[in-house]
Design an enzyme around this catalytic site. Structure first.
Site, mmCIF file in Angstrom:
data_model
loop_
_atom_site.group_PDB
_atom_site.id
_atom_site.type_symbol
_atom_site.label_atom_id
_atom_site.label_comp_id
_atom_site.label_asym_id
_atom_site.label_seq_id
_atom_site.Cartn_x
_atom_site.Cartn_y
_atom_site.Cartn_z
ATOM 1 C CG ASP A 59 -2.033 1.016 1.109
ATOM 2 O OD1 ASP A 59 -2.344 1.436 -0.021
ATOM 3 O OD2 ASP A 59 -2.602 1.391 2.154
ATOM 4 C CG HIS A 113 -4.248 10.539 2.619
ATOM 5 N ND1 HIS A 113 -5.281 10.406 3.516
ATOM 6 C CD2 HIS A 113 -3.340 9.573 2.946
ATOM 7 C CE1 HIS A 113 -5.026 9.395 4.344
ATOM 8 N NE2 HIS A 113 -3.846 8.880 4.020
ATOM 9 C CD GLU A 145 -5.969 4.786 4.699
ATOM 10 O OE1 GLU A 145 -5.277 4.006 4.006
ATOM 11 O OE2 GLU A 145 -5.493 5.555 5.566
ATOM 12 C CD GLU A 147 -5.498 2.852 -0.085
ATOM 13 O OE1 GLU A 147 -4.677 2.219 -0.790
ATOM 14 O OE2 GLU A 147 -5.361 3.030 1.134
ATOM 15 N NE ARG A 195 -7.654 6.475 9.635
ATOM 16 C CZ ARG A 195 -6.966 6.288 8.520
ATOM 17 N NH1 ARG A 195 -5.710 5.857 8.567
ATOM 18 N NH2 ARG A 195 -7.529 6.486 7.348
ATOM 19 C CE LYS A 229 -3.439 2.183 7.413
ATOM 20 N NZ LYS A 229 -4.256 3.020 6.551
ATOM 21 C CB THR A 236 -7.358 -4.822 2.355
ATOM 22 O OG1 THR A 236 -6.419 -4.536 3.387
ATOM 23 C CG2 THR A 236 -7.240 -3.782 1.249
ATOM 24 C CD GLU A 268 -7.423 12.638 4.256
ATOM 25 O OE1 GLU A 268 -6.959 13.499 3.506
ATOM 26 O OE2 GLU A 268 -7.659 11.465 3.890
HETATM 27 MN MN MN Z 1 -4.053 2.843 2.766
#
Ligand code: MN
Length: 364
Positions: A96, A103, A164, A166, A200, A216, A220, A319
Site C-alpha cells: 500500500d 491526504h 481509505e 483507494e 486509527r 490495517k 482490505t 480527514e
Molecule cells: Mn491505505
C-alpha cells in the site's frame, strides 16, 4: 452505469452448484469465458493463470471477447442476479502506497501537529509499506471491528474505525519476463477499487517507527471486478517538484482520470478525484522493484488514500471529520466521526464513460 463493450472488467463467478470460474461483466450479465472462448484457462477459480499469460494475450483476448459479444453470445451470458461473485484473484504480495499529497498533508497535520505535515522524503519517493495479502477480501464480506492496543495499557475494540478510498493495481507476470524489466503495461493487468479499512487508534499508537501493522491488517476489501488497464483513459500526472530521480521519471502518461465516490449508509459523503494523485502507478511499480525485488502474478499494489484539495474530496473519515472533531451530518440527523457497527461503506467510481466495479463492506 456503463458496463459496455469498451469496459469488460474480469471477475470470478459461480452459479448455484457449480465451481467458480472466470467471466467478464457485460451490462448486467456475466460472459462465461471458458464456454464462450473454449479456453480452459478460464475454468480456474481465479484470474491468476490467465494473468500469467502476459500483455499480448490480455490484449488479444479482450479483442476476441469484443468480437464474441458483437456476434450476440446470448447462450453464454448469465444474468448477474444468478451468480455469486468471488475474490477475483489469488493475492500474492500486497503493498500500500501513500501517493496523495493532500491526504499525506492532512494526516501529517492530524498525527504530527507540531511537525511539517509532509515528511522530508515525501516528494522524493512514493512511500509505501507491505500489507497483509491473506486478509484481502471481496466486496460484500462483513468487516469485524478489530480489537487491539488503543494506547498505553488499554486493550479493546477499535473506537476509531475508518476507511481509505483507494485504487488497487493487479500484477500479471509472464514467466519469460520474471524480473521487473519492461514497460508498466507489460506487468499491470488491471485496476480495482479498494477500501483499506483502518483502525486509527491502533494505528496511531503502533506506527512509530515501523509503520502500519495491526491497524490495517484485519481487512482490505476489493471489488469483484478488475478493469483492464487498456480500458482506462490516461492523463499526464501532476507536475512534480523536485524532479524525481531517473528511475522514477515518467516515460508515459500514467495518470488516471477517475472520479471516485464514497458512500456511507446510502449517502455520498465524498468525491475523491484520482487525477489529483502526486505519484503515478508506473512510479509506484518502478519504486517497488528498483531494489531488485521480484514481482509475482497476483501482486496487488494500492495507491493510498485518494484525497483532493477540497474538503468534500477527502478519501478517509479521519480527514473528512478532522479526527472526529467535526463529524459528518447524515440525512435523518445522524452524525459520524468514525464508523459505527452496522454502517455500510461503498466505493464507486467512473472513468469517463466507464464504471468501475464497486466495493462495499458492512461493519459487523
Ligand atoms: Mn491505505
Amino acid at each position: 452505469m456503463s458496463f459496455g463493450i469498451d469496459n469488460l472488467p474480469y471477475g470470478v463467478f459461480s452459479r448455484r452448484g457449480e465451481s467458480p470460474r472466470v467471466g467478464v461483466r457485460f451490462e448486467d450479465r456475466v460472459l462465461d469465458l471458458a464456454a464462450a472462448l473454449g479456453d480452459e484457462v478460464f475454468l480456474a477459480p481465479s484470474l491468476n493463470p490467465f494473468m500469467a499469460r502476459g500483455r499480448q494475450a490480455w490484449t488479444e483476448t479482450r479483442a476476441r471477447i469484443q468480437d464474441v459479444l458483437r456476434g450476440g453470445a446470448e447462450q453464454h451470458l448469465i444474468p448477474l442476479d444468478q451468480v455469486t461473485l468471488h475474490l477475483p484473484f489469488e493475492v500474492a504480495d500486497y503493498v500500500d502506497f501513500y501517493c496523495s499529497i493532500d491526504h499525506a498533508s492532512n494526516v501529517g497535520k492530524i498525527f504530527r501537529p507540531n511537525s511539517e505535515p509532509l515528511t522530508p522524503n515525501w516528494r522524493h519517493l512514493p512511500i509505501g509499506y507491505h500489507g497483509r495479502a491473506g486478509t484481502v477480501v471481496v466486496s460484500g464480506t462483513p468487516v469485524r471491528r478489530p480489537n487491539g492496543q488503543l494506547k498505553a495499557g488499554v486493550f479493546g475494540p477499535c473506537e476509531r474505525l475508518d476507511i481509505e478510498a483507494e485504487l488497487g493495481f493487479v500484477v500479471g507476470v509472464p514467466s519469460e519476463l520474471g524480473s521487473p524489466a519492461g514497460a508498466f503495461e507489460d506487468h499491470v493487468f488491471g485496476v480495482t477499487l479498494l477500501n483499506d479499512w483502518s483502525a486509527r487508534d491502533i494505528q496511531a499508537w503502533e506506527y512509530v517507527p515501523l509503520g502500519p501493522f495491526l491497524g490495517k491488517s484485519f481487512a482490505t476489501s476489493i471489488s469483484p471486478w478488475i478493469t483492464p488497464l487498456e480500458a482506462l483513459p490516461r492523463v499526464p500526472g501532476p507536475a512534480q517538484d523536485p524532479e524525481p530521480l531517473d528511475y522514477l521519471r515518467r516515460g508515459a502518461d500514467w495518470g488516471l482520470d477517475i472520479a471516485v465516490e464514497v458512500w456511507l449508509n446510502g449517502e455520498i459523503v465524498s468525491r475523491p478525484p484520482y487525477a489529483s494523485m502526486y505519484w503515478t502507478p508506473d512510479q509506484m511499480l518502478a519504486h517497488m522493484t528498483v531494489n531488485g525485488a521480484s514481482l509475482r502474478t497476483g501482486d496487488l499494489f494500492a495507491s493510498g488514500t485518494i484525497s483532493g484539495p477540497e474538503r468534500e474530496e477527502r478519501g478517509s473519515l479521519i480527514e473528512l471529520t478532522w479526527n472526529g472533531t467535526d463529524p459528518i451530518k447524515l440525512a435523518g440527523g445522524e452524525t459520524r466521526g468514525f464508523l459505527q457497527d452496522g454502517d455500510t461503506v461503498t466505493l464507486r467510481a467512473t472513468a469517463g464513460d466507464l464504471t468501475l466495479g464497486e466495493v462495499s463492506g458492512t461493519i459487523g
